[in-house]
Write a protein that holds these residues in place. Structure first.
Motif, short mmCIF file in Angstrom:
data_model
loop_
_atom_site.label_atom_id
_atom_site.label_comp_id
_atom_site.label_asym_id
_atom_site.label_seq_id
_atom_site.Cartn_x
_atom_site.Cartn_y
_atom_site.Cartn_z
N GLY A 262 0.78 -1.23 0.00
CA GLY A 262 0.00 0.00 0.00
C GLY A 262 0.81 1.27 0.00
O GLY A 262 0.28 2.35 -0.26
N ALA A 263 2.10 1.21 0.32
CA ALA A 263 2.95 2.40 0.29
C ALA A 263 4.12 2.15 -0.66
O ALA A 263 4.44 1.00 -0.98
CB ALA A 263 3.47 2.71 1.69
N ASP A 309 5.42 11.25 0.41
CA ASP A 309 5.54 12.69 0.56
C ASP A 309 5.71 13.02 2.04
O ASP A 309 5.06 12.41 2.90
CB ASP A 309 4.30 13.40 0.01
N LEU A 310 6.57 14.00 2.33
CA LEU A 310 6.92 14.28 3.72
C LEU A 310 6.10 15.43 4.27
O LEU A 310 5.63 16.30 3.55
CB LEU A 310 8.40 14.61 3.81
N PHE A 491 -18.47 8.33 3.35
CA PHE A 491 -17.19 8.95 3.64
C PHE A 491 -16.05 8.11 3.05
O PHE A 491 -16.12 6.88 3.01
CB PHE A 491 -16.98 9.08 5.14
N ALA A 492 -15.01 8.81 2.61
CA ALA A 492 -13.81 8.15 2.11
C ALA A 492 -12.62 9.03 2.44
O ALA A 492 -12.74 10.26 2.57
CB ALA A 492 -13.89 7.92 0.60
N GLY A 493 -11.46 8.42 2.59
CA GLY A 493 -10.26 9.19 2.88
C GLY A 493 -10.16 9.55 4.35
O GLY A 493 -10.88 9.02 5.20
N GLY A 494 -9.25 10.48 4.65
CA GLY A 494 -8.95 10.79 6.04
C GLY A 494 -9.58 12.04 6.58
O GLY A 494 -9.53 12.29 7.79
N SER A 495 -10.20 12.88 5.73
CA SER A 495 -10.79 14.12 6.24
C SER A 495 -11.78 14.67 5.23
O SER A 495 -11.79 14.29 4.06
CB SER A 495 -9.71 15.16 6.53
N THR A 496 -12.62 15.59 5.71
CA THR A 496 -13.54 16.32 4.86
C THR A 496 -13.10 17.79 4.81
O THR A 496 -12.29 18.22 5.62
CB THR A 496 -14.97 16.24 5.40
N ASP A 537 -5.19 8.59 -7.32
CA ASP A 537 -3.98 8.89 -8.09
C ASP A 537 -2.74 9.06 -7.22
O ASP A 537 -1.63 9.15 -7.75
CB ASP A 537 -4.18 10.18 -8.91
N THR A 538 -2.90 9.11 -5.90
CA THR A 538 -1.76 9.41 -5.03
C THR A 538 -1.19 8.18 -4.35
O THR A 538 0.02 8.09 -4.14
CB THR A 538 -2.17 10.43 -3.95
N ASP A 539 -2.04 7.22 -3.99
CA ASP A 539 -1.56 6.03 -3.30
C ASP A 539 -1.35 4.89 -4.28
O ASP A 539 -2.19 4.67 -5.16
CB ASP A 539 -2.55 5.59 -2.21
#
Length: 690
Positions: A262-263, A309-310, A491-496, A537-539
């Motif tokens: 996953g990473a 990404d840091l 809901f999806a992801g870590g925040s709204t 597109d990011t993970d």
């Protein structure tokens, strides 16, 4: 008494105006002349060819530093048992500190211990006849501050200054070091062990950059204290998990293989063409293998590597406290972690009232009430869905979506509506507001409650909705009310968006002094995460063809029988037996119950995620291990860097890591990473492409 008047504080102050950096005289001091010859600027180019005489001097100086007297005690021992050392000869190791040369025959100096945590005064006397001044006395006058030395002398009593608790003989009022005030050392011999360059200026105001990390650590007690605290925490957690819960520590390999967990990974090429190791994202697969190997409880303070990404709480290499338990469920793991965290807080922070068990929120509850899967519950400002109350025409204006969901929250900024308006205007003009202004869900609606205006400034809501919102949120003058639309979807992801705005507004209000910064420790378990999420597109995900990826990792088990039944028909509705521990808005770590049956693991990889046969082969080792009677098991990993940072109230994990990477993933001290040479590329059968 003359010595009594020259306290450590006065000594430091005097050192700024009468401190001598003059080199040791070769004519007067034959042996120290070698030390002077070896001295040079901190950035000296050592590749420059030296003369034969210069090389001989360097060699002689180093030979003399090979043998030096061992210490007979520490400054801590002097501080704790001062009266027992009076009139005894001692040998001490440390660094020269501030110095005051009263005259040619009398010098006072600080000696800092090896850990730079304690200070004792050294006194040297000699006759005023320049020809008969002793070598140790001259060295004490001439050696540069910060020089590592061996001090030999006799312990003498002295009357502690009134400001420094004379009863204990130590003074910690400076907040920097423990000063021994009831003892001093009468100098008899002084042995320098290195030199300190003249061009390296160190004052209380000197700010060292990350390319001088060694000097940051040496001259910033807050950094050293954080590293000492980190060491104590690691030792305590090892002992507690072993003694109280029966864990054993096992080391797992750092040279692993590439598997799609996953990473993004760091690859380590080998000299065999086409073959490479991968640095582990975590010890996940190895610890599951240990569960199948008859190891009941595993732990490790493990190094992990992810090419991500840091940001402030993320490094390309990091440390985690890794746990796994055989014949266990997630509930078992959470109880162990709660007990360990409680004991850690009690031991190192002297806080013994953490409420157990920690509160719990499901993922959906956390996202709906706080707009984040790692909520800081101390902030209040809970979010409420409100679209069913609002006029249809208002809903159509606050977002581009048809039939959207609309959330509302309040933030109490000031009792004065004008002060709140001024704050809102300042925030919206700042760079921090740009993501919300350009929000694809539509800009937020921001209102200030003002009893002098119709419907208290909420007239756009309409009469009925304004009354309902006022009662529901308990609105008062000066409160800030925020509306935000979002898609009508799970809901999806870590925040709204409104969750991010909640944090940004609170942070800005604290910065402006309008509200107090939150205090205390608010632990929360977040449970019932989706087992799978749509790919983005990011993970990198797991590279399957089903258009979904594992939210945690592909070894996490569904939570219930109902969730198992949904795997093949509606995988995005499946809840995971996955739990995160959140503290003050920071995810300390996550864990899950694992899939312990080989057939089930293969089904998830192949038929749910849609992995190809070639990708599946990357997990052949794990499938074979699970096939050999692996028991049910569960585990967790706590991010150790984040844990220490939150315990100490530090903004970034870089503040609690000895040698952190920069925001670009660089170690500016050692200058890594380095560009590979043509020879290295050739050795590892690599070539660069544009």
């Amino acid at each position: 008494m003359l010595l009594q008047r020259c306290g450590i504080g006065a000594l430091r102050k005097a050192s700024r105006c009468c401190y001598h950096r003059s080199p040791i005289s070769a004519a007067a001091l034959a042996r120290p002349a070698i030390w002077h010859e070896a001295r040079g600027p901190v950035r000296r180019n050592y590749s420059v060819e030296q003369s034969a005489k210069g090389r001989e001097g360097v060699l002689d100086a180093f030979k003399q530093s090979l043998s030096f007297p061992p210490a007979t005690c520490t400054l801590a021992q002097l501080a704790n048992d001062g009266s027992e050392w009076i009139n005894k000869q001692v040998t001490l190791h440390g660094y020269l500190g501030a110095r005051r040369i009263a005259n040619k025959g009398l010098t006072f100096a600080e000696l800092h211990d090896m850990g730079l945590g304690s200070i004792v005064q050294v006194v040297s006397t000699s006759t005023k006849d320049a020809d008969s001044i002793s070598l140790p006395h001259r060295l004490l006058q001439d050696l540069a501050q910060h020089t590592p030395v061996v001090v030999q002398g006799t312990v003498k009593g002295r009357q502690a200054p009134k400001a420094a608790g004379a009863s204990k003989g130590v003074d910690q009022s400076s907040g920097k070091s423990t000063v021994i005030t009831n003892l001093e050392i009468k100098l008899e011999n002084l042995v320098p062990l290195n030199t300190f360059p003249q061009d390296l200026i160190v004052t209380e105001d000197t700010a060292f950059g990350p390319e001088q990390r060694h000097l940051q650590i040496k001259h910033d007690k807050r950094i050293r204290d954080a590293l000492h605290f980190r060491s104590k925490a690691a030792r305590f957690m090892r002992d507690h998990l072993a003694d109280e819960h029966g864990f054993e520590e096992f080391e797992t390999p750092l040279l692993f293989k590439s598997t799609p967990e996953g990473a993004r990974e760091f690859l380590v090429p080998t000299r065999s063409a086409g073959l490479a190791y991968a640095l582990p994202q975590s010890p996940q697969q190895y610890k599951q293998i240990l569960m199948a190997s008859g190891i009941p409880r595993y732990m490790q303070i493990a190094r992990c590597f992810r090419d991500e990404d840091l940001r402030a709480d993320r490094q390309p290499e990091f440390t985690q406290v890794d746990l796994e338990m055989a014949f266990a469920t997630g509930e078992d793991v959470m109880r162990v972690v709660e007990d360990t965290v409680r004991a850690l807080w009690e031991k190192l922070l002297n806080i013994d009232d953490l409420p157990l068990p920690f509160p719990r929120l499901t993922y959906d509850e956390a996202m709906s009430r706080y707009g984040s899967d790692k909520p800081d519950t101390r902030l209040g400002s809970e979010i409420t869905r409100i679209d069913y109350m609002l006029p249809v025409d208002l809903i159509s204006k606050i977002g581009p979506h048809s039939n959207p969901m609309v959330d509302v929250m309040k933030l109490s900024i000031s009792e004065d509506p004008n002060a709140t308006r001024k704050f809102v205007s300042s925030f919206m003009d700042s760079p921090q507001a740009l993501p919300f202004i350009q929000n694809p869900d539509g800009q937020p609606g921001i209102f200030v409650v003002d009893s002098r205006k119709p419907l208290q400034g909420l007239q756009v809501f309409g009469f009925e909705a304004a009354e309902q919102v006022e009662e529901m949120l308990g609105l008062e003058d000066g409160d800030l009310v925020v509306l935000q639309a979002r898609k009508n979807a799970p809901f999806a992801g870590g925040s709204t968006t409104i969750g991010n705005l909640r944090l940004a507004l609170h942070k800005a209000a604290v910065k402006h002094g309008l509200i107090a910064a939150p205090t205390g420790f608010a632990f929360t378990w977040i449970t019932d995460f989706p087992l799978f999420s749509p790919i983005n597109d990011t993970d990198p995900g797991q590279g399957g063809s089903a258009g979904i990826s594992s939210t945690h990792h592909p070894f996490t088990a569904p939570k219930s029988s109902k969730d198992v039944d949904l795997l093949m028909t509606d995988p995005l509705e499946v809840k995971a037996d996955h739990y995160d521990l959140v503290l003050n808005g920071v995810e300390l770590g996550g864990g899950s119950r694992r899939i312990h049956k080989a057939e089930m693991q293969a089904l998830v990889l192949r038929h749910v995620l849609g992995m190809s046969d070639s990708r599946l082969k990357d997990f052949d080792h794990l499938i074979e291990v699970l096939r050999s009677g692996c028991p049910p098991h569960a585990g967790m990993a706590l991010g150790f860097d984040r844990l220490i940072a939150v315990m100490l109230g530090r903004e970034s994990v870089r503040d609690v890591i000895a040698f952190p990477k920069s925001g670009r993933g660089e170690d500016l001290l050692v200058k890594s990473p380095t560009r590979m040479t043509e020879e290295q590329l050739k050795t590892y059968h690599l070539r660069l492409e544009d």
